[in-house]
Structure formats: structure tokens, C-alpha cells
Design an enzyme around this catalytic site. Structure first.
Site, PDB file in Angstrom:
ATOM      1  N   ARG A  71      32.973  51.342  27.864  1.00 55.30           N
ATOM      2  CA  ARG A  71      31.790  51.960  28.469  1.00 55.30           C
ATOM      3  C   ARG A  71      31.590  51.436  29.890  1.00 55.30           C
ATOM      4  O   ARG A  71      30.641  51.805  30.566  1.00 55.30           O
ATOM      5  CB  ARG A  71      30.540  51.665  27.619  1.00 55.30           C
ATOM      6  CG  ARG A  71      30.609  52.263  26.227  1.00 55.30           C
ATOM      7  CD  ARG A  71      29.305  52.141  25.464  1.00 55.30           C
ATOM      8  NE  ARG A  71      29.512  52.404  24.037  1.00 55.30           N
ATOM      9  CZ  ARG A  71      29.656  53.609  23.501  1.00 55.30           C
ATOM     10  NH1 ARG A  71      29.616  54.687  24.261  1.00 55.30           N
ATOM     11  NH2 ARG A  71      29.839  53.753  22.202  1.00 55.30           N
ATOM     12  N   ASN A  72      32.488  50.573  30.326  1.00 54.14           N
ATOM     13  CA  ASN A  72      32.396  49.937  31.642  1.00 54.14           C
ATOM     14  C   ASN A  72      32.881  50.918  32.714  1.00 54.14           C
ATOM     15  O   ASN A  72      34.069  51.252  32.775  1.00 54.14           O
ATOM     16  CB  ASN A  72      33.257  48.667  31.630  1.00 54.14           C
ATOM     17  CG  ASN A  72      33.205  47.892  32.927  1.00 54.14           C
ATOM     18  OD1 ASN A  72      33.249  48.460  34.007  1.00 54.14           O
ATOM     19  ND2 ASN A  72      33.134  46.579  32.810  1.00 54.14           N
ATOM     20  N   ASP A 101      42.196  44.749  26.899  1.00 57.35           N
ATOM     21  CA  ASP A 101      41.387  43.544  26.810  1.00 57.35           C
ATOM     22  C   ASP A 101      41.871  42.676  27.950  1.00 57.35           C
ATOM     23  O   ASP A 101      43.055  42.372  28.061  1.00 57.35           O
ATOM     24  CB  ASP A 101      41.506  42.843  25.462  1.00 57.35           C
ATOM     25  CG  ASP A 101      40.315  41.908  25.243  1.00 57.35           C
ATOM     26  OD1 ASP A 101      39.191  42.281  25.608  1.00 57.35           O
ATOM     27  OD2 ASP A 101      40.516  40.804  24.724  1.00 57.35           O
TER      28      ASP A 101
END
Length: 200
Positions: A6-7, A67
Site C-alpha cells: 500500500r506504500n 521485502d
């Protein structure tokens, strides 16, 4: 291509790369009903796999998850997988940066503040073995933040021997050399053959 984040800062970096390849890039903000995937892994790969594979199963789409984090050598690789929550769950970039500077307060020589930004990318698609690539971007942790661009630890991360922080780079400059850019470059080398493999 659905990016499992969502970044918007991260999405912007991926969009700049994948737009050129003809991919329409969406992120999780386009799917508000999807559940949050808890990052319970102890490694970057475990967390990226959890996100990519869970969201791919839920949506039936090809999903790219990353990640990423900062590994500081003198801190034994911390903040590592806890980079986004180094100062606590829900911590702001400013709070995480302040915590990092506090942890390094007694490390006075820049050469002893070596660090790497790390990215693990996982692409998951229904009924396919996931694709995994990793990359590092080496530099040093500065004594104070500088630069207005980027996000996260960018204002503290000095790029290689240049003396510039990654927050002083333009998006184009960052996308030509960052950990994420290096990982995407690796991904693009193996992606076509992975995509053409038959489903499981």
C-alpha cells in the site's frame, strides 16, 4: 502486475520500471477488501513469499511482493526485517531514523557505519513455483539526515563512496542503482523464462 504493497512511494518506483515494459501496475490500495498479510517471517524471503503467494491465491493474479530493509553491519544486520517498525509498530520514517541514529551514537567513524539496503522480490502466480531474486546496495549511515527525496532511511543512507544520500538522488538516479532497481534488473533477466514455464 499487482504490487503487494500500500506504500505509494514503493509503488511509484516499481511503476517507473514496469511501465516501460508495458505492464499496468496496481497496488493493494486498488483492492481495499484484501486482508493485511502479517509479515511473520524471520527473513526477507519468507516475508516476501507470504505476501506474494497469499495475495496471488486470493486474487488469482500475478503478484510481485518485495521485502526490503536496511542491514547495518555494526548492528549485526539490524534493523533488517524490522526496518519499517524499528522504533515500534506504526513508527514513522522520522522515528525509525532517530532510533537508528541513537543506536549508532557511539560509532564515530563513517567507515564503521557500513550498511546495505537489501531487497528480496518474489513473483507469485496461481499454480506456479514462485520466482525469487535478491540484491544489495552498499553504503554508509550518515550522522544526520540530508536530502528531500525518497522515503524510509534514504536521508541517512550515503551511496557508496559518493557522499550523497539516497534522498538527494532523483527518482531516475535512484532507479538506476538502488537495491530495488538491481533486484528488478535480475528479475527481468529470469522473468521471461519463468513466465513461459508450464503451470504446476
Amino acid at each position: 502486475m499487482l504490487i503487494a504493497t500500500r506504500n505509494e512511494g514503493k509503488t511509484k518506483e516499481f511503476r517507473a520500471i514496469f511501465d516501460k515494459l508495458g505492464y499496468d501496475v496496481e497496488n493493494l490500495n486498488d483492492y481495499p477488501d484484501l486482508p493485511e498479510v502479517a509479515e511473520t517471517g524471520m527473513t526477507f524471503e519468507e516475508n516476501a513469499r507470504l505476501k506474494a503467494e497469499t495475495i496471488s491465491q486470493l486474487t488469482g493474479k500475478m503478484v510481485l511482493a518485495d521485502d526490503s530493509g536496511l542491514k547495518v553491519d555494526v548492528l549485526g544486520g539490524l534493523p533488517g526485517v524490522w526496518s519499517a517498525r524499528f522504533a515500534g509498530v506504526g513508527a514513522t520514517d522520522r522515528e525509525n531514523n532517530a532510533k537508528l541514529l541513537h543506536e549508532l551514537a557511539m560509532v564515530f567513524e563513517l567507515k564503521d557505519r557500513s550498511a546495505q539496503f537489501h531487497t528480496t522480490l518474489v513473483v507469485a502466480s496461481p499454480n506456479k513455483e514462485s520466482l525469487v531474486v535478491e540484491a544489495d546496495w552498499s553504503g554508509y549511515i550518515n550522522f544526520e539526515p540530508k536530502g528531500e527525496n525518497g522515503f524510509g532511511y534514504d536521508p541517512l543512507f550515503l551511496v557508496g563512496e559518493t557522499g550523497e544520500s539516497s534522498a538527494e538522488l532523483t527518482l531516475e538516479e535512484k532507479n538506476s542503482q538502488s537495491h530495488r532497481a538491481l533486484a528488478v534488473k535480475k528479475l527481468l533477466e529470469v522473468f521471461p523464462s519463468w513466465q513461459s514455464k508450464p503451470s504446476l
